[in-house]
Design a protein around this motif. Structure first.
Motif, PDB file in Angstrom:
ATOM      1  N   LYS A 105       0.851  -1.190   0.000  1.00 16.77           N
ATOM      2  CA  LYS A 105       0.000   0.000   0.000  1.00 16.77           C
ATOM      3  C   LYS A 105       0.885   1.236   0.000  1.00 16.77           C
ATOM      4  N   VAL A 106       0.575   2.188  -0.881  1.00 14.69           N
ATOM      5  CA  VAL A 106       1.317   3.446  -0.920  1.00 14.69           C
ATOM      6  C   VAL A 106       0.892   4.273   0.282  1.00 14.69           C
ATOM      7  N   ILE A 107       1.879   4.634   1.119  1.00 18.16           N
ATOM      8  CA  ILE A 107       1.553   5.373   2.341  1.00 18.16           C
ATOM      9  C   ILE A 107       2.134   6.778   2.364  1.00 18.16           C
ATOM     10  N   SER A 153      12.775  14.791  -3.540  1.00 20.51           N
ATOM     11  CA  SER A 153      14.227  14.902  -3.532  1.00 20.51           C
ATOM     12  C   SER A 153      14.641  15.893  -4.614  1.00 20.51           C
ATOM     13  N   THR A 154      15.149  17.046  -4.194  1.00 18.55           N
ATOM     14  CA  THR A 154      15.524  18.053  -5.179  1.00 18.55           C
ATOM     15  C   THR A 154      16.892  17.771  -5.788  1.00 18.55           C
ATOM     16  N   ARG A 155      17.738  17.029  -5.085  1.00 16.51           N
ATOM     17  CA  ARG A 155      19.051  16.660  -5.607  1.00 16.51           C
ATOM     18  C   ARG A 155      19.132  15.145  -5.661  1.00 16.51           C
ATOM     19  N   LYS A 156      19.395  14.632  -6.873  1.00 17.68           N
ATOM     20  CA  LYS A 156      19.448  13.185  -7.049  1.00 17.68           C
ATOM     21  C   LYS A 156      20.263  12.843  -8.284  1.00 17.68           C
ATOM     22  N   ASN A 157      20.523  11.579  -8.463  1.00 23.27           N
ATOM     23  CA  ASN A 157      21.229  11.095  -9.636  1.00 23.27           C
ATOM     24  C   ASN A 157      20.539  11.626 -10.884  1.00 23.27           C
ATOM     25  N   GLU A 158      21.333  12.028 -11.857  1.00 24.97           N
ATOM     26  CA  GLU A 158      20.802  12.633 -13.079  1.00 24.97           C
ATOM     27  C   GLU A 158      19.758  11.755 -13.776  1.00 24.97           C
ATOM     28  N   SER A 159      19.933  10.451 -13.731  1.00 26.06           N
ATOM     29  CA  SER A 159      18.984   9.555 -14.415  1.00 26.06           C
ATOM     30  C   SER A 159      17.643   9.449 -13.694  1.00 26.06           C
ATOM     31  N   LEU A 160      17.545  10.008 -12.496  1.00 29.67           N
ATOM     32  CA  LEU A 160      16.291   9.948 -11.733  1.00 29.67           C
ATOM     33  C   LEU A 160      15.487  11.241 -11.798  1.00 29.67           C
ATOM     34  N   ILE A 161      16.033  12.270 -12.431  1.00 31.47           N
ATOM     35  CA  ILE A 161      15.351  13.560 -12.521  1.00 31.47           C
ATOM     36  C   ILE A 161      14.019  13.393 -13.243  1.00 31.47           C
ATOM     37  N   GLY A 162      12.991  13.998 -12.677  1.00 30.98           N
ATOM     38  CA  GLY A 162      11.662  13.951 -13.277  1.00 30.98           C
ATOM     39  C   GLY A 162      10.808  12.776 -12.839  1.00 30.98           C
ATOM     40  N   ASN A 163      11.339  11.944 -11.959  1.00 28.56           N
ATOM     41  CA  ASN A 163      10.591  10.782 -11.481  1.00 28.56           C
ATOM     42  C   ASN A 163      10.027  11.022 -10.091  1.00 28.56           C
ATOM     43  N   LYS A 164       8.920  10.345  -9.797  1.00 28.52           N
ATOM     44  CA  LYS A 164       8.242  10.443  -8.508  1.00 28.52           C
ATOM     45  C   LYS A 164       8.634   9.234  -7.663  1.00 28.52           C
ATOM     46  N   PHE A 165       8.811   9.454  -6.366  1.00 28.86           N
ATOM     47  CA  PHE A 165       9.156   8.380  -5.435  1.00 28.86           C
ATOM     48  C   PHE A 165       8.051   8.233  -4.398  1.00 28.86           C
ATOM     49  N   MET A 166       7.624   6.988  -4.176  1.00 22.47           N
ATOM     50  CA  MET A 166       6.556   6.707  -3.222  1.00 22.47           C
ATOM     51  C   MET A 166       7.058   5.747  -2.146  1.00 22.47           C
ATOM     52  N   VAL A 167       6.499   5.878  -0.950  1.00 20.48           N
ATOM     53  CA  VAL A 167       6.797   4.960   0.147  1.00 20.48           C
ATOM     54  C   VAL A 167       5.708   3.894   0.138  1.00 20.48           C
ATOM     55  N   VAL A 168       6.133   2.630   0.064  1.00 16.67           N
ATOM     56  CA  VAL A 168       5.193   1.513  -0.010  1.00 16.67           C
ATOM     57  C   VAL A 168       5.395   0.603   1.202  1.00 16.67           C
ATOM     58  N   GLU A 169       4.283   0.276   1.849  1.00 14.64           N
ATOM     59  CA  GLU A 169       4.296  -0.651   2.981  1.00 14.64           C
ATOM     60  C   GLU A 169       3.787  -2.003   2.477  1.00 14.64           C
ATOM     61  N   PRO A 170       4.626  -3.041   2.523  1.00 16.80           N
ATOM     62  CA  PRO A 170       4.172  -4.369   2.070  1.00 16.80           C
ATOM     63  C   PRO A 170       2.969  -4.837   2.885  1.00 16.80           C
ATOM     64  N   LEU A 171       2.026  -5.520   2.225  1.00 10.44           N
ATOM     65  CA  LEU A 171       0.905  -6.114   2.955  1.00 10.44           C
ATOM     66  C   LEU A 171       1.446  -7.219   3.849  1.00 10.44           C
ATOM     67  N   GLU A 172       0.750  -7.507   4.941  1.00 13.36           N
ATOM     68  CA  GLU A 172       1.218  -8.523   5.895  1.00 13.36           C
ATOM     69  C   GLU A 172       1.502  -9.856   5.230  1.00 13.36           C
ATOM     70  N   SER A 173       0.692 -10.222   4.249  1.00 11.03           N
ATOM     71  CA  SER A 173       0.882 -11.508   3.583  1.00 11.03           C
ATOM     72  C   SER A 173       2.099 -11.507   2.652  1.00 11.03           C
ATOM     73  N   MET A 174       2.714 -10.352   2.429  1.00 13.85           N
ATOM     74  CA  MET A 174       3.858 -10.227   1.525  1.00 13.85           C
ATOM     75  C   MET A 174       5.182 -10.041   2.274  1.00 13.85           C
ATOM     76  N   GLY A 175       5.117  -9.875   3.573  1.00 15.54           N
ATOM     77  CA  GLY A 175       6.334  -9.638   4.336  1.00 15.54           C
ATOM     78  C   GLY A 175       6.050  -8.757   5.528  1.00 15.54           C
ATOM     79  N   ASP A 176       7.083  -8.249   6.123  1.00 15.31           N
ATOM     80  CA  ASP A 176       6.977  -7.428   7.319  1.00 15.31           C
ATOM     81  C   ASP A 176       6.586  -5.997   6.939  1.00 15.31           C
ATOM     82  N   PRO A 177       5.391  -5.527   7.341  1.00 20.98           N
ATOM     83  CA  PRO A 177       4.972  -4.170   7.014  1.00 20.98           C
ATOM     84  C   PRO A 177       5.916  -3.097   7.562  1.00 20.98           C
ATOM     85  N   ALA A 178       6.737  -3.464   8.559  1.00 19.24           N
ATOM     86  CA  ALA A 178       7.693  -2.505   9.105  1.00 19.24           C
ATOM     87  C   ALA A 178       8.821  -2.212   8.117  1.00 19.24           C
TER      88      ALA A 178
END
Length: 90
Positions: free
Chosen positions: A5-7, A12-37
């Motif tokens: 689940k995207v939480i 990031s204003t400074r990053k590797n040149e190949s990552l410019i223009g991309n969005k980053f999301m924090v994802v919490e694995p579902l319990e059945s997929m691993g440790d949500p922590a």
């Protein structure tokens, strides 16, 4: 592949040149997929939003899945789940 689940998002204003223009999301694995922590930061070039259940590819499959073969990407959102019969949390 991991289902999670995207939480949140990361800005990031400074990053590797190949990552410019991309969005980053924090994802919490579902319990059945691993440790949500063990949250994952994943590149998102499909437009997932906070609260959505997503498919996350990891490792070299992440780079291939988002067509960034030469970028330092270890996790990528490659799909948004519409229905997940048998998956806890969907």
């Amino acid at each position: 592949m991991i289902v999670g689940k995207v939480i949140g998002s990361i800005v990031s204003t400074r990053k590797n040149e190949s990552l410019i223009g991309n969005k980053f999301m924090v994802v919490e694995p579902l319990e059945s997929m691993g440790d949500p922590a063990n949250k994952i930061v994943a590149i998102d070039n499909i437009g997932a939003g906070i609260g959505e259940i997503v498919l996350v590819a990891t490792g070299s499959a992440a780079r291939v899945g988002c067509k960034m073969n030469d970028a330092p990407v270890d996790a990528a959102i490659v799909g948004i789940v519409d229905d997940g019969i048998g998956i806890t949390g969907v």
